[in-house]
Scaffold this active site. Structure first.
Site, PDB file in Angstrom:
ATOM      1  N   HIS A  65       0.828  -1.215   0.000  1.00 23.20           N
ATOM      2  CA  HIS A  65       0.000   0.000   0.000  1.00 23.20           C
ATOM      3  C   HIS A  65       0.857   1.258   0.000  1.00 23.20           C
ATOM      4  CE1 HIS A  65       0.277   1.161   4.350  1.00 23.20           C
ATOM      5  NE2 HIS A  65       0.423  -0.146   4.545  1.00 23.20           N
ATOM      6  N   ASP A 183       6.208   2.354   6.261  1.00 20.80           N
ATOM      7  CA  ASP A 183       4.938   1.623   6.213  1.00 20.80           C
ATOM      8  C   ASP A 183       4.038   2.330   5.201  1.00 20.80           C
ATOM      9  OD1 ASP A 183       2.560   0.264   6.716  1.00 20.80           O
ATOM     10  OD2 ASP A 183       2.176   1.327   8.590  1.00 20.80           O
ATOM     11  N   GLU A 217      -5.229   1.339   2.566  1.00 23.65           N
ATOM     12  CA  GLU A 217      -4.954   0.311   3.576  1.00 23.65           C
ATOM     13  C   GLU A 217      -5.014   0.871   4.989  1.00 23.65           C
ATOM     14  OE1 GLU A 217      -2.698  -2.272   6.346  1.00 23.65           O
ATOM     15  OE2 GLU A 217      -2.348  -0.166   5.820  1.00 23.65           O
ATOM     16  N   GLU A 218      -4.521   2.088   5.185  1.00 28.38           N
ATOM     17  CA  GLU A 218      -4.446   2.646   6.536  1.00 28.38           C
ATOM     18  C   GLU A 218      -5.816   2.868   7.170  1.00 28.38           C
ATOM     19  OE1 GLU A 218      -2.016   2.774   8.392  1.00 28.38           O
ATOM     20  OE2 GLU A 218      -0.211   2.838   7.167  1.00 28.38           O
ATOM     21  N   ASP A 238       3.952  -6.059   3.627  1.00 25.64           N
ATOM     22  CA  ASP A 238       3.796  -4.896   4.502  1.00 25.64           C
ATOM     23  C   ASP A 238       4.856  -4.982   5.594  1.00 25.64           C
ATOM     24  OD1 ASP A 238       2.769  -2.578   5.638  1.00 25.64           O
ATOM     25  OD2 ASP A 238       0.689  -3.245   5.498  1.00 25.64           O
ATOM     26  N   HIS A 318       4.592   3.445  12.824  1.00 29.49           N
ATOM     27  CA  HIS A 318       3.673   4.568  13.005  1.00 29.49           C
ATOM     28  C   HIS A 318       4.276   5.674  13.857  1.00 29.49           C
ATOM     29  CE1 HIS A 318      -0.430   2.783  11.608  1.00 29.49           C
ATOM     30  NE2 HIS A 318       0.573   2.475  10.806  1.00 29.49           N
TER      31      HIS A 318
END
Length: 341
Positions: A65, A183, A217-218, A238, A318
């Site tokens: 993603h 990410d 995706e998030e 991922d 994150h």
């Protein structure tokens, strides 16, 4: 790996928060096209690049993603500062002090900084320590001469404008890549690396192979739809998340056994582990209780195929993330083995 490092650095610098990913998708699309790979877009804006395989009756799909964390203007405050809402899930203190760019609907950009409403210790004393980091107590200080809501509106900034976090990309001589948004741009660049290897070496994969670049995706629905209908196996690439209680590290490819959505396909996991061993790769097996993937979204949407999850180890997920080129290299090698062995 020079191709990987160079293109990853470029991709990381392209803003692509969930909901505003077109520039990053276009970048990846152009890379696939340069390799001579056929591409198409979905209605929702995802990208599918396809390499014909020896077997055309069944297909495999690999996903990554391109959408990232970010923010959006929620409110224009009377003091000329901006209240924001999150795009994706992160803890507020991981973006405190971060430089940002606000883009208006008209395409103008303005810089600023995310701060608490009590940022100065000389003004607020202990309040700078005790103020809770949440949506009500965080704001953007804009780098313009503004002191009122009207001043902000006159700049063309409005509710709903996207806010981009500065990725601050650094590639060290020791092979580390430090940046926000690894990410899953490290995963996306792994897909490009796999595709480039197949094309450069004129290798036809066992099955027709789709590279699915998702863009939501998030927020949980990236690969929920438009997966090519002949897909019988789906591999999400991922980030893996090293940390206390985990086996993942920044130098290996991780094969995920289970995340918050449940276990991944057992037979597929065993095959991936066998391939990693056969290729003498640095690999780990791990479980993530606070994690979901495009594979999770595809399964929840009711797709009838086997799903696996692999990816490079990315520290401080994150937050301000870091990986090593070896983790990406091991991920690429496992992906190639999966498609060709």
């Amino acid at each position: 790996m020079e191709y990987i490092t160079k293109n990853l650095e470029e991709l990381l610098k392209i803003p692509s928060p969930t909901g505003n990913t077109e520039k990053a998708v276009l970048f990846v699309e152009e890379k696939f096209k340069k390799l001579g790979i056929v591409t198409k877009r979905t209605t929702k804006g995802a990208l599918i690049a396809t390499i014909e395989g020896k077997n055309k009756d069944k297909e495999v799909t690999l996903s990554g993603h391109v959408d990232t964390l970010g923010a959006m203007v929620k409110e224009i405050k009377g003091n000329g500062r901006l209240k924001i809402t999150q795009l994706g899930g992160y803890v507020w203190n991981t973006v405190e002090g971060e430089h940002v760019t606000i883009e208006t609907l008209g395409g103008k950009t303005y810089t600023g900084t995310i701060m608490t409403t009590k940022a100065s210790s000389h003004v607020h004393g202990e309040g700078t320590k005790t103020v809770e980091r949440n949506a009500d107590n965080m704001e953007i200080r804009i780098d313009e001469k503004v002191s009122s809501k009207e001043d902000i509106l006159n700049l063309g900034i409005n509710v709903g404008d996207f806010v981009y976090l500065d990725p601050r990309v650094v590639v060290t001589e020791s092979g580390f890549i430090k940046s926000r948004h690894l990410d899953d741009k490290a995963g996306v660049i792994s897909l490009l690396g796999i595709a480039k290897h197949l094309v450069d070496n004129n290798i036809k994969p066992n099955y027709t192979t789709n590279f699915f670049i998702s863009n939501y995706e998030e927020v949980g629905h990236g690969a929920a739809a438009t997966i090519p209908e002949k897909t019988f196996e789906f591999i999400a690439i991922d980030m893996a998340a090293p940390g206390e209680g985990q086996t993942s590290d920044e130098f290996s490819v991780t094969i995920c056994a289970k995340d918050s959505s449940g276990p991944y396909d057992y037979e597929l996991r065993k095959r991936l582990i066998g391939l990693a061993q056969e290729e003498n790769l640095n690999y780990k097996i791990d479980i993530y209780p606070y994690y979901g993937s495009d594979g999770s979204a595809a399964l929840r949407a009711g797709h009838d195929f086997k799903v696996g999850l692999i990816g490079p180890g990315v520290d401080a997920s994150h937050s301000f993330e870091r990986t090593h080129i070896e983790a990406i290299e091991n991920t690429i090698k496992l992906g190639i083995a999966y498609l060709t062995k």
